[in-house]
Design a protein around this motif. Structure first.
Motif: not given
Length: 318
Positions: A247-249, A228-239, A303-312
């Motif tokens: 993060c996109m900003s 579930g970390s990739i989806a959670r990380g994607k949400n944090l990164v994108q929103t 949160d940090i693990v989730d963000i890192a998982a998605y970014l990878s």
């Protein structure tokens, strides 16, 4: 600036610096690997080794020489500056000995391909001045002994290398038992067949430890991350997820960097974890780092693990 570099370099050389393994407070130990045991599979150090597709060969002693980085495919890139290929004895290792001739690096170092020369030069200066602390202390020691011209040469060369996709991210509940070898590389313990819960960790291992120990310019890695970390990380990164800003900003719509933020996609997960904790613990400072401190202030370890998982899992297109 040169005087400041010299003072830090002197303290490092005479041993008065406090820099040592894991100098980032509150950072999980699994993201800051210390030197461990020799690899379980012994390699004859004086036998010439080859890499598929390459016309050159090296002994393991030559491969591990910090002052003459192996270059398996010299035709694939522009000539390396001396500081990148040979370093500067006795204390500055060849940049490519850790970050490789492809700039893809390893989990215990970082990926440089895809970053801008301006950003890398600024970070070398931050390591040299002590504004940014490397968990192992190596980058602080070496950057303090580099000239600004060498910093620019190395940064410009690594910036010329294309970003590549070499990490496969897998969500799992359990991971194989692993150990950290003498190069700070995490390896699967092939002597055991049991697994353990992954917990709130990212476990990164090479697909082929023989290839990675040859310091091949491109070695594939598996990044095991929590379910579930990739989806959670994607949400944090994108929103921002209500905790931070997207993060996109600052890092660009595709996370490949902008004028105010570096590329952050496609790097090793444990590297990203180290950096986010560095901003939180004030071991990353300076003008650019100041922008990140409020961004990470409300992030939990999860949160940090989730963000890192998605970014990878995000690949930067060239």
């Amino acid at each position: 600036m040169k005087k400041h570099y010299l003072l830090l370099a002197t303290s490092l050389l005479i041993g008065t610096s406090a820099l040592a393994d894991n100098q980032i407070p509150n950072t999980p130990a699994w993201s800051t690997p210390a030197r461990g045991v020799p690899a379980l599979e012994a390699v004859e150090p004086t036998v010439k080794r080859q890499l598929e597709g390459s016309t050159v060969s090296y002994t393991q002693i030559e491969i591990d020489n910090k002052f003459n980085a192996p270059d398996w495919f010299p035709e694939q890139h522009a000539a390396m500056p001396n500081i990148v290929q040979f370093g500067k004895k006795p204390k500055v290792w060849a940049c490519a000995s850790c970050h490789l001739a492809s700039g893809t690096g390893h989990p215990e170092s970082s990926t440089l391909a895809g970053l801008s020369a301006t950003y890398m030069t600024s970070q070398l200066k931050a390591f040299a001045s002590g504004e940014r602390i490397d968990y192992s202390g190596h980058m602080n020691r070496m950057a303090a002994l580099m000239t600004e011209a060498e910093m620019r040469e190395a940064s410009t060369w690594f910036a010329s290398l294309p970003a590549q996709q070499f990490i496969t991210v897998k969500e799992v509940s359990n991971v194989p038992l692993t150990y950290v070898d003498s190069t700070r590389m995490r390896q699967i313990d092939t002597s055991k067949t049991v697994s353990e819960p992954i917990g709130n960790r990212i476990i990164e291992v090479p697909v082929d430890k023989d290839v990675v120990h040859k310091r091949a310019p491109l070695s594939e890695f598996i990044s095991f991350v929590p379910v579930g970390s990739i989806a959670r990380g994607k949400n944090l990164v994108q929103t921002g997820g209500g905790k931070t800003i997207p993060c996109m900003s600052c890092h660009g719509a595709d996370l490949s960097g902008s004028q105010i933020g570096p590329a952050i996609a496609g790097n090793f997960g444990i590297y990203t974890v180290r950096q986010l904790h560095g901003f939180k613990s004030n071991t990353r400072n300076g003008a650019q780092s100041a922008m990140m401190k409020p961004v990470v202030a409300s992030l939990t370890d999860e949160d940090i693990v989730d963000i890192a998982a998605y970014l990878s899992s995000v690949y930067i297109k060239q």
